[in-house]
Design a protein around this motif. Structure first.
Motif, short mmCIF file in Angstrom:
data_model
loop_
_atom_site.label_atom_id
_atom_site.label_comp_id
_atom_site.label_asym_id
_atom_site.label_seq_id
_atom_site.Cartn_x
_atom_site.Cartn_y
_atom_site.Cartn_z
N LYS A 198 0.75 -1.22 -0.04
CA LYS A 198 0.03 0.25 -0.06
C LYS A 198 0.86 1.24 -0.03
O LYS A 198 0.93 2.16 -0.57
CB LYS A 198 -1.04 -0.14 1.11
N SER A 199 2.05 1.31 0.78
CA SER A 199 2.90 2.36 0.77
C SER A 199 3.52 2.47 -0.49
O SER A 199 3.63 3.87 -0.79
CB SER A 199 3.91 2.33 2.15
N ARG A 200 3.97 1.64 -1.01
CA ARG A 200 4.72 1.73 -2.39
C ARG A 200 3.68 2.37 -3.39
O ARG A 200 4.15 3.21 -4.30
CB ARG A 200 5.16 0.54 -2.81
N ILE A 201 2.63 1.97 -3.43
CA ILE A 201 1.36 2.36 -4.45
C ILE A 201 1.25 3.82 -4.13
O ILE A 201 1.37 4.56 -5.26
CB ILE A 201 0.05 1.58 -4.31
N GLN A 202 1.05 4.13 -2.90
CA GLN A 202 0.93 5.42 -2.51
C GLN A 202 1.86 6.51 -2.80
O GLN A 202 1.87 7.72 -3.42
CB GLN A 202 0.15 5.71 -1.36
N VAL A 203 3.05 6.05 -2.56
CA VAL A 203 4.28 7.01 -2.82
C VAL A 203 4.98 6.98 -4.14
O VAL A 203 5.11 8.04 -4.67
CB VAL A 203 5.55 6.51 -1.71
N LEU A 204 5.02 5.87 -4.65
CA LEU A 204 5.65 5.69 -6.01
C LEU A 204 4.66 6.39 -7.22
O LEU A 204 5.24 6.60 -8.19
CB LEU A 204 6.02 4.31 -6.43
N SER A 205 3.52 6.46 -7.04
CA SER A 205 2.43 6.92 -8.01
C SER A 205 2.90 8.32 -8.21
O SER A 205 2.39 9.03 -9.04
CB SER A 205 1.12 6.89 -7.49
N MET A 206 3.62 9.07 -7.26
CA MET A 206 4.30 10.31 -7.57
C MET A 206 5.06 10.46 -9.04
O MET A 206 4.91 11.27 -9.64
CB MET A 206 4.68 10.95 -6.47
N THR A 216 1.90 -4.87 -7.91
CA THR A 216 2.93 -4.40 -7.13
C THR A 216 3.49 -5.55 -6.40
O THR A 216 4.92 -5.70 -6.17
CB THR A 216 2.53 -3.39 -6.30
N PHE A 217 2.68 -6.12 -5.73
CA PHE A 217 2.90 -7.57 -4.90
C PHE A 217 4.09 -8.29 -5.57
O PHE A 217 4.96 -8.71 -5.13
CB PHE A 217 1.61 -8.06 -4.51
N SER A 218 3.43 -8.68 -6.89
CA SER A 218 4.28 -9.80 -7.54
C SER A 218 5.60 -9.15 -7.96
O SER A 218 6.52 -9.76 -8.01
CB SER A 218 3.52 -10.16 -8.75
N ASN A 219 5.57 -7.86 -8.23
CA ASN A 219 6.96 -7.08 -8.70
C ASN A 219 7.98 -7.22 -7.48
O ASN A 219 9.07 -7.41 -7.61
CB ASN A 219 6.70 -5.72 -9.02
N VAL A 220 7.39 -6.85 -6.42
CA VAL A 220 8.30 -7.02 -4.90
C VAL A 220 8.96 -8.55 -4.76
O VAL A 220 10.04 -8.41 -4.58
CB VAL A 220 7.52 -6.36 -3.90
N LEU A 221 7.95 -9.40 -4.83
CA LEU A 221 8.44 -10.64 -4.53
C LEU A 221 9.45 -11.07 -5.77
O LEU A 221 10.28 -11.63 -5.31
CB LEU A 221 7.37 -11.50 -4.87
N ARG A 222 9.34 -10.63 -6.90
CA ARG A 222 10.08 -11.35 -8.16
C ARG A 222 11.44 -10.52 -8.04
O ARG A 222 12.36 -11.19 -8.20
CB ARG A 222 9.39 -10.92 -9.21
#
Length: 265
Positions: A198-206, A216-222
């Motif tokens: 959730k934090s990544r989506i909210q921050v990196l959407s800038m 996002t979840f699968s990208n972090v895992l991969r």
């Protein structure tokens, strides 16, 4: 630490680098929206918690004054969190962006940072309009529903343990604080990876359009491995115990005072 785990080796490293780079005031970035978020969320949460307890009683065919089981209270807390999400998501988005502005600039994702609440709010409105404040809403809801089931469930189970057959209303401040702290620990251990996404989506959407929760979840895992989803867990748990202990202590004593005033009339 959630959004830029590769920048910091751990809690102490993050603390030292933050102090060296932006000074002591850097630890208070996002304080105003954090306060607004907590006041708004807990006001709505505990107001709706009482209503949701009555809904659970109705669905279970119980009398309005019947004491609910720990599981039923957990379900009421989970229902109530859905309403709290609506006021929490916008304020948390502003808070997360303010807290990570320095890292966004260091990583080259943005060229110029926003240093005030108003500048972040204005940036969201100009770029995405009012709906931009609800970036990460589905992730926030996905975190809140199971998280607050565990939160209220852990709190009530702990109170039951301390009560030992007595009424829970007779518990003193220390058992209440420990129970609240235990509930907070349970919440964050259960849903921390969801909060990280959730934090990544909210921050990196800038810095541009982001994939949804599953993307996002699968990208972090991969790309970073499962441990990246737990980056920042230690400071979160260090915060959770005293914060939620104080929260429930205040809630219980405030409720008792208000109920006495109501009974007096």
């Amino acid at each position: 630490m959630q959004t830029f785990p590769s920048m910091y080796k751990g809690l102490v490293d993050c603390f030292v680098k933050t102090y060296k780079q932006v000074g002591f005031r850097g630890f208070y970035k996002g304080t105003t929206p954090a306060l607004v978020a907590n006041i708004a969320e807990n006001s709505v949460l505990f107001m709706c918690y009482g209503f949701c307890q009555q809904i659970v009683r109705f669905l279970a065919g119980l009398d309005r004054k019947t004491e609910l089981s720990d599981l039923q209270n957990a379900a009421a807390g989970s229902f109530a969190s859905a309403f709290a999400t609506l006021v929490l998501c916008p304020t948390e988005l502003v808070k997360c962006r303010l807290q990570t502005m320095h890292e966004l600039q260091l990583s080259g994702k943005i060229t110029q940072g926003h240093n005030t609440v108003w500048s972040v709010v204005k940036g969201v409105l100009q770029k995405d309009g009012p709906l931009g404040f609800y970036r990460g809403l589905s992730s926030t809801l996905l975190r809140e529903l199971p998280g607050y089931f565990v939160f209220f469930g852990g709190y009530e189970l702990s109170r039951t343990f301390f009560a030992s057959g007595r009424s829970k209303n007779e518990l003193g401040p220390i058992p209440l604080m420990i129970s609240g702290g235990f509930g907070g620990i349970c919440l964050w251990i259960a849903v921390y990876p969801i909060d990280c996404v959730k934090s990544r989506i909210q921050v990196l959407s800038m810095a541009g359009k982001q994939a949804g929760f599953m993307g996002t979840f699968s990208n972090v895992l991969r790309n970073e491995g499962v441990l990246a989803l737990y980056s920042g867990l230690k400071p979160t748990l260090l915060r959770a115990f005293p914060a939620n202990g104080a929260l429930f202590l205040t809630y219980e004593y405030s409720r008792k005072i208000m109920m006495k005033q109501i009974d007096a009339y």
